[in-house]
Design an enzyme around this catalytic site. Structure first.
Site, PDB file in Angstrom:
ATOM      1  N   ASP A  46     -13.834 -10.745   4.943  1.00 18.08           N
ATOM      2  CA  ASP A  46     -12.106 -10.759   5.834  1.00 18.08           C
ATOM      3  C   ASP A  46     -12.399  -9.136   6.705  1.00 18.08           C
ATOM      4  O   ASP A  46     -11.650  -8.574   7.018  1.00 18.08           O
ATOM      5  CB  ASP A  46     -10.655 -10.927   4.734  1.00 18.08           C
ATOM      6  CG  ASP A  46      -9.944 -11.159   5.207  1.00 18.08           C
ATOM      7  OD1 ASP A  46      -9.154 -11.448   6.685  1.00 18.08           O
ATOM      8  OD2 ASP A  46      -8.410 -10.197   4.705  1.00 18.08           O
ATOM      9  N   VAL A  49       0.799  -1.185  -0.001  1.00 21.52           N
ATOM     10  CA  VAL A  49      -0.401  -0.070  -0.487  1.00 21.52           C
ATOM     11  C   VAL A  49       0.738   1.287   0.290  1.00 21.52           C
ATOM     12  O   VAL A  49       1.690   1.514   0.977  1.00 21.52           O
ATOM     13  CB  VAL A  49      -1.223   0.126   0.994  1.00 21.52           C
ATOM     14  CG1 VAL A  49      -1.862   1.031   1.232  1.00 21.52           C
ATOM     15  CG2 VAL A  49      -1.996  -1.357   1.413  1.00 21.52           C
TER      16      VAL A  49
END
Lengths: 1255, 199
Positions: free
Chosen positions: A210, A97
């Site tokens: 998730d 990220v």
């Protein structure tokens, strides 16, 4: 640090550390006293080291290496059109990220560059498709997805990316709550906001899949932002979580937050309630500061087991202030059954807010009894732990007490309920006892069983008693904190065992009383080996090897090399000692000659197995290595997996067994190195192995504390001797007679175990070919077997107690597929693929009646209850009723055409006959042959039928849906049985109280016929089951496994079995004794000693015939072919001429055979003929003098035949098993010639399989 | 094709010389291994497969396969290769930690240099804090108990599992377990001693 130690002290420190590292505190001080003199400087250092206990995280391995190595370079390498990379925010399971600035519209974003194992094109497509949906999620608690697509990397690859809202000052929910010290109420409020966001997505059809704290962020304003919505699905659209994890070796979804249904990997099972579950875990963590399950350090499979089976920690057990509604609320979200959870995130949030407002919540408490039942259901078929047993007994007692209180009011009903609870307890106890038997955990379960009312305890309880582990003798070796070396004397009458104080004790066998003790070394002894009667070699912890006379203690030789032998073996008639050492090498020491020492092989050696000629096997640095008599190492032996620490060589030198850290034991063919059997069962490292002197049995000992015996021929487990006090096994030895096994544990517990004990009462095995069909005589003492798939044309009769074949019945011309004893046990009926049924006189071993009226292979055969007539059915659907004595035909019934007839049963009264024909069951009147009833069970074929002894009901086993207990008059299924994809077999006990049943995957269980519930699982036959039969007196149940071994369960105690003759005695004597036993039972009143003598003669004759079996078979083959040819009435002229050509040749060549096989295939009618031809190939090969009967070449032919038969009978599973075996066999170098011949045939068979599978 | 074959031969030669005690060859081998490790790591990051959480053991095995495609599995060579790899890995880690320390960065975890992003960093943290001290203590261990140090090198710096270490060293699994236990206890004790000395 204290005074530095010198090199010698350090070496001793290391050695002593190894010896004491695993000891408990009490043993430790004793051991340290033993190893260290007072004031010894290494003692303080040792104690400090042992006291230093770093926590688990210290030097934890698994650093993120690729990141470390490549991180600095990674930013400049990436360029993304339309984005400016600012900095890396981090990397995670899904990718990296970055903080980036999007150029248009200009805004700061979090840019996730996704890594995936799947095809990036497909992934990009999914991203695009789903990205649109995700982009539509607009909720204050959800981070917005701005864009998605793919970008290029400098290396030319493409990487999918997602640009999303940058959450400023983001922190995971739990971390935020901790850092800001949020009150409980504030935490719950914040959490409810998260639920709102999840609900919003659910409303739009997006599941998160998730959810975990690191995806539930809280921004700088204290507001929740959920990230990565739907990402898990995009990344793993077509993969189950398990495969995803195992493949990458990384945990993508975090197991702690995965719901039970996610572990199953069924995408259909995942819905909104899956996210509710994950929210429940996060809520638990947020409130309690820990997780509901302890999953730290567990493998994914273990996690799955725990999450699916364990009861989660209740919040209320962590702190009393969580008692009440919050506890219930969290428990409801964490339910294993989705239907019992909150139906939506909104419902969870609503209950949370009710709780915050002090209102009653909506979640319902589940009744204790209901929980108990659900619990029992979930655990059915599993090995229950002690905890479960305790729970069961407690619940049982509670319920019983409840009812006792109410007794005055409703005594009748409570009485009934009490009985129900008792029966339930009995069944659970049984399940646990059988399930725990292998793991050695059946004792508590058996105690529970002993507490149940005696009236409930039936046959299976008696079986359990027979299975009890019975050590013949047990002793404690004093002053021995670690596993002691031990050795049987050559005559087997005594056992030498070493003690820490340097003494060697001699104990008698099997009593284990101490005979004498001799001081052989000044300190602990690490290895021991007999040289000669009364003379041993001992290796001391001081690094000295001594040869000492027991009794007098005279030292004959000593070796003072700095070695610490862990394995020793004598060879060259006691002139040379091989020492496997901890450090350096395998040494050979001519101890009693010139004392010369040389190195045989480098590498750590933990185990040596030697033969009389001095050749052997040893472990070298964790790899099995063969040693030749001249010290050459046989490098050709393929290295199996590493970490093998135990090795043994069978006395005939044919088999090498190895075991180690991998928990499994492998048996290899010593000539080729190929593994021939994999023995599964131990739950921890295998440390010691030994073959029985006759080479039939292998014993293994493991850190799991159990000792197991295995049948070498088949690889079947024979017996498990349970661990005692969690003591791991240090060494096992077979006595020279092979009757006893000595085992010593890590705490010095010495046991003598009888080899003859077992997990079933008996196991009948032969190397090959295996049996496929079985019948037990009415008293369970004789067992008839035949091998259909291996084309054995004879029936074998076994004495179950002897475990030996006592007679072979020859008469069929082709495979025998079905057997049944008459009720009085005097006669045995057999039906074969040669369309012939034979009634045998069991005592004489001769055919009494030969019945040849069938038009197809005899598939089933049944005796009438009075033993006067027989019903037999052919595969094509004809049902014949005939006189047993004369073979005179009473009725010929044709059920129909186009289906196979597989099941047959005669009602207890003898008035009805049931026949399975395709998916239908037809009921005929036995006297008139009229059709009484007919019903269809389901889409799949009926495979087995059995009348309940009370009549009226018929148990039906069939392929797929439809198995169960049927009221045949009305054609209604009264009780269901589970559906299996293949054939299942069933049989009632004679009283009709229980039904034994098998599943396709080899589970054998008992169904309680009173309550119609599963009573217990007797065992799992890894290879699948071919047949089962319950003896008419109900004492024994025989089950044939697909690998050919016959397992017999019965209550006969092991003690009775110890006294029986061993395999080493002469065959004639065995036949005599078994027949004398028959006579003694009075079943053959008219028999006299002449009969016995005749039987003995027959035994000798059989032995002789077996020796020349190849010759006999060769003489028989043309006759067989002619018979087969005559029966294939529809065969074409082409086929006839091809076969005649084969027959006309003295030595048919491969081409002739193949032409005939091909003609048979085209002809389309010649299943049996094709098989006959294949069989002919075997005969031809034998005529060539190529293979011996147990050679792989023979297996090749049988494999082809088996695969063809599988095709012909539409039993693709068994056919495939043969095909797999074939592929292995084709690679066997010994079968090279035949393999080349057969390869085209195998390839053709494979094509056929592929075609059939597609259909 | 020919070129790579030659390179392979060259490496095998280096391996043999290094195994024979040639320090120069050992150094060049370590460089080659180091370079290959970085290459493997980068390619894993740059492409779709594998990824940043790739385990050391996978990296090392991959490097081994790339450097010795023929699968030269002679016991001594294998042992020496993994030894080199472990040393290379250790060197990389230590260099990196030293650089960071010199740059005045916090001796904290990876997370610390980018506060606020722990949320998206999934459980990836390099315990740099411990690294230098472990390294120093490790040198002491290597001087006193070389065999234990070898196990630590393979297990910790090279990321091999216990059975793999056992296979590489030709020792039993039990021995490796015990050595690792010994070394951890020893290092832990050494580190806590030092910490108390410092404070």
């Amino acid at each position: 640090m204290s005074e530095p130690l010198d090199a010698g002290q350090r070496r001793r420190l290391e050695e002593v550390y190894e010896l004491v590292a695993d000891l408990g505190p009490d043993e430790l001080s004793v051991a340290l006293d033993a190893y260290c003199a007072p004031g010894d400087p290494i003692r303080a250092e040792l104690e400090a080291l042992l006291a230093s206990t770093p926590d688990r995280g210290f030097m934890a391995t698994g650093l993120p290496w690729a990141t470390v190595l490549a991180r600095e370079e990674s930013i400049p390498e990436l360029t993304l059109e339309g984005f400016e990379l600012v900095r890396r925010l981090g990397a995670g399971g899904m990718g990296t990220v970055f903080e980036a600035v999007q150029e248009s519209p200009r805004r700061r974003v979090a840019l996730k560059v996704v890594r995936s194992d799947s095809d990036s094109v497909e992934l990009a497509r999914r991203l695009e498709r789903e990205g649109e949906v995700l982009a539509r999620l607009r909720h204050p608690a959800i981070a917005v997805i701005h864009a998605s697509g793919t970008c290029r990397t400098p290396l030319g690859g493409t990487l999918p990316f997602l640009a999303m809202e940058l959450v400023e000052e983001a922190q995971p929910l739990t971390a935020y709550a901790e850092q800001h010290g949020l009150e409980l109420a504030a935490r719950l409020e914040l959490f409810a906001l998260c639920c709102d966001g999840v609900e919003h997505a659910h409303q739009r059809g997006v599941l998160h899949r998730d959810l975990k704290p690191s995806n539930l962020l809280v921004d700088g304003n204290g507001l929740p932002k959920i990230i990565d919505f739907g990402i898990a699905r995009i990344l793993a659209a077509d993969e189950s979580p398990l495969s995803r994890h195992t493949r990458t070796g990384q945990v993508l979804g975090t197991p702690a937050y995965m719901s039970p249904e996610q572990f199953v990997g069924d995408p259909d099972a995942v819905d909104a309630r899956t996210d509710v579950y994950a929210l429940g875990v996060v809520l638990f963590e947020l409130v309690a500061g820990r997780l509901p399950y302890d999953l730290a350090g567990r493998s994914l499979v273990e996690c799955a087991t725990i999450v699916r089976q364990q009861v989660p920690t209740r919040l209320s057990t962590i702190h009393t202030r969580f008692r009440g509604d919050l506890d219930l609320l969290v428990a409801t979200a964490l339910r294993k059954e989705p239907e019992l959870r909150y139906a939506s995130a909104a419902a969870l949030a609503a209950d949370l807010r009710r709780h915050l407002r002090g209102e009653p919540i909506a979640a319902q408490r589940t009744g204790t009894f209901r929980q108990f039942r659900m619990f029992a259901r979930r655990h059915r078929g599993l090995a229950l732990s002690v905890a479960v047993i305790v729970l069961v007994s407690v619940v049982g007692a509670l319920v019983a007490t409840d009812f006792a209180i109410e007794a005055g009011a409703r005594s009748r009903e409570s009485e009934l309920r009490l009985r129900e609870v008792e029966r339930q307890a009995y069944r659970l106890g049984l399940q646990a006892a059988f399930g725990g038997f292998d793991a050695g955990r059946s004792t508590p379960a058996q105690e529970l069983l002993a507490a149940t009312p005696e009236s409930l305890r039936g046959w299976e309880c008696a079986v359990l008693e027979g299975l009890q582990d019975r050590s013949v003798a047990t002793a404690r070796v004093d002053g021995q904190p670690r596993a002691a070396p031990l050795a049987f004397s050559h005559d087997g009458r005594s056992l030498a065992v070493a003690r820490t104080d340097g003494r060697v004790e001699r104990r008698n066998v099997p009593g284990l009383e101490v005979l004498d003790a001799t001081v052989c070394a000044p300190g602990p002894i690490v290895a021991l080996s007999y040289v000669d009667e009364g003379v041993v070699a001992v290796a001391g912890a001081d690094g000295v090897v001594r040869v000492v006379e027991l009794g007098s203690g005279t030292e004959r030789a000593r070796l003072e090399e700095p070695v610490l032998p862990h394995a020793m073996a004598w060879r060259a008639e006691g002139r040379e000692l091989l020492c496997g050492t901890q450090r350096s090498a395998l040494l050979a020491w001519r101890a009693l000659d010139d004392g010369e020492v040389r190195t045989v092989a480098p590498g750590y050696c933990a185990s040596i197995g030697l033969l009389a000629d001095g050749s052997g096997v040893f472990t070298q640095g964790g790899v099995l290595t063969l040693l030749q008599a001249d010290d050459q190492l046989d490098r050709s032996f393929p290295a199996m997996e590493l970490g093998v620490g135990a090795a043994a060589l069978s006395p005939d030198g044919r088999w090498v067994a190895g075991g180690g850290a991998g928990k499994l034991v492998r048996i290899h063919d010593a000539r080729t190195g190929l593994p021939v059997a994999h023995l599964f069962g131990h739950s921890s490292e295998v440390v010691t192995l030994a073959f029985s002197p006759d080479g039939h049995c292998l014993v293994s000992g493991s850190h799991d504390g159990s000792v197991r015996t295995w049948d070498v021929a088949t690889g079947s487990p024979l017996a498990t001797f349970s661990p005692v006090d969690r003591e791991s096994i240090g060494a096992v030895r077979f006595s020279p007679s092979g009757r006893w096994i000595a085992a010593i544990g890590s705490m010095g517990r010495l046991r003598i175990l009888p080899r003859a004990a077992g997990t079933s009462s008996a196991l009948l095995t032969e190397r090959r070919p295996g049996h496929n069909t079985v019948a037990l005589s009415p008293d369970g003492s004789l067992c008839a077997t035949a091998s259909f798939f291996a084309f054995e044309d004879h029936v074998r009769l076994w004495d179950v107690d002897l475990g030996e074949v006592v007679a072979e019945l020859h008469g069929h011309a082709w495979s025998v597929g079905e057997l049944e004893f008459s009720r009085d046990g005097r006669w045995l009926a057999s039906g074969g693929a040669d369309r012939t049924a034979i009634v045998w006189d069991v005592a004489r071993g001769e055919a009494a009646t030969v019945f040849e009226e069938h038009a197809s292979s005899v598939e089933s055969i049944r005796w009438s209850p009075d033993g006067t007539w027989i019903a037999s059915s052919g595969l094509a659907g004809e049902l014949l009723v005939w006189e047993a004595a004369s073979g005179a035909l009473r009725h010929r019934i044709v059920a129909g055409t186009g289906q196979q007839a597989l099941g047959l049963a005669i009602s207890p009264s003898g008035s009805e006959i049931a026949l399975g024909f395709g998916p239908r069951v037809m009921l005929y009147d036995a006297a008139s042959a009229d059709l009484l009833a007919e019903f269809t069970t389901g889409p799949g074929a009926v495979t087995d039928l059995e009348f309940h002894p009370a009549g009226g009901l018929l148990a039906v086993g069939c392929v797929g849906e439809g198995s169960g207990l049927w009221d045949w008059r009305r054609g209604v299924r009264v009780h269901e049985l589970p559906a299996f994809g293949g054939r299942s077999y069933l049989d009632f006990d004679p009283r009709g109280e229980r039904l034994a049943m098998t599943s396709t995957d080899g589970e054998v269980w008992l169904q309680d016929c009173v309550e119609w519930v599963r009573m217990c699982t007797l065992g799992d036959c890894l290879h699948g089951v071919c047949d089962l039969d319950w003896s008419a007196d109900g004492s024994r149940l025989a089950v044939v496994e697909r690998n050919g071994s016959v397992r017999i369960w019965g209550p006969r105690s092991n003690a009775e079995r110890f006294g029986i003759a061993s395999r080493t005695e002469a065959e004639a004597a065995r036949v005599r004794s078994s027949l004398e036993a028959l006579l003694a039972r009075g079943e053959y009143a008219d028999a006299d000693h002449e009969v016995v003598d005749a039987a003995v003669r027959r035994g000798r004759w059989l032995a002789r015939m077996r020796a020349t079996e190849a010759g006999r078979r060769q003489a028989a083959y043309s006759m067989r072919l002619r018979r087969t040819l005559a029966r294939e009435r529809a065969s074409s002229p082409e086929l006839r001429s091809a076969v005649s050509a084969v027959l006309g040749l003295a030595e048919p060549a491969r081409e002739d055979l193949e032409r005939a096989v091909e003609a048979a295939r085209r002809d389309g009618c010649g299943e049996q003929l094709r098989l006959a031809l294949v069989r002919l190939g075997v005969d031809v090969a034998e005529a060539d003098g190529l293979p011996a009967p147990d050679d792989p070449a023979l297996s090749l032919y049988d494999g082809c035949a088996g695969a063809l038969l599988g095709l012909a009978r539409d039993d693709l599973d068994s056919g495939r098993a043969y095909l797999e075996a074939l592929r292995l066999l084709l690679a066997d170098p010994r079968a090279e010639v035949i393999a080349r011949r057969l390869l085209p045939l195998v390839e053709r068979i494979e094509v056929r399989f592929a075609e059939r599978s597609r259909r | 094709m020919k070129e790579s074959h030659d390179a392979n031969q060259e490496l095998t030669r280096l391996l043999e010389e290094a195994a024979g005690g040639d320090a120069d060859a050992a150094g060049r081998l370590a460089d080659a291994v180091h370079a290959e490790l970085r290459r493997v790591a980068r390619s894993y990051l740059g492409r779709e497969r594998g990824g940043p959480t790739l385990q050391a053991t996978a990296l090392v095995h991959e490097a081994w396969l790339r450097l010795f495609p023929g699968g030269d599995a002679s016991f001594e060579n294998r042992r020496h290769f993994f030894g080199s790899a472990a040393q290379a890995m250790r060197r990389i880690l230590v260099d990196r930690a030293r650089r960071r320390e010199r740059a005045g960065l916090d001796r904290g975890s990876e997370r610390a240099d980018d506060p606020g992003i722990t949320a998206v960093v999934d459980d990836v943290a390099v315990p740099v804090e411990d690294l230098l001290s472990v390294h120093e203590a490790f040198d002491e261990l290597a001087a006193l108990y070389p065999r234990k140090a070898e196990v630590v090198e393979l297990r910790y710096f090279c990321g091999l599992t216990e059975p793999e270490v056992a296979a590489v060293l030709g020792a039993s699994r039990n021995t490796v377990t015990r050595d690792w236990q010994f070394a951890r206890s020893w290092l832990h004790r050494r580190l806590s001693d030092r910490r108390s000395e410092e404070s």
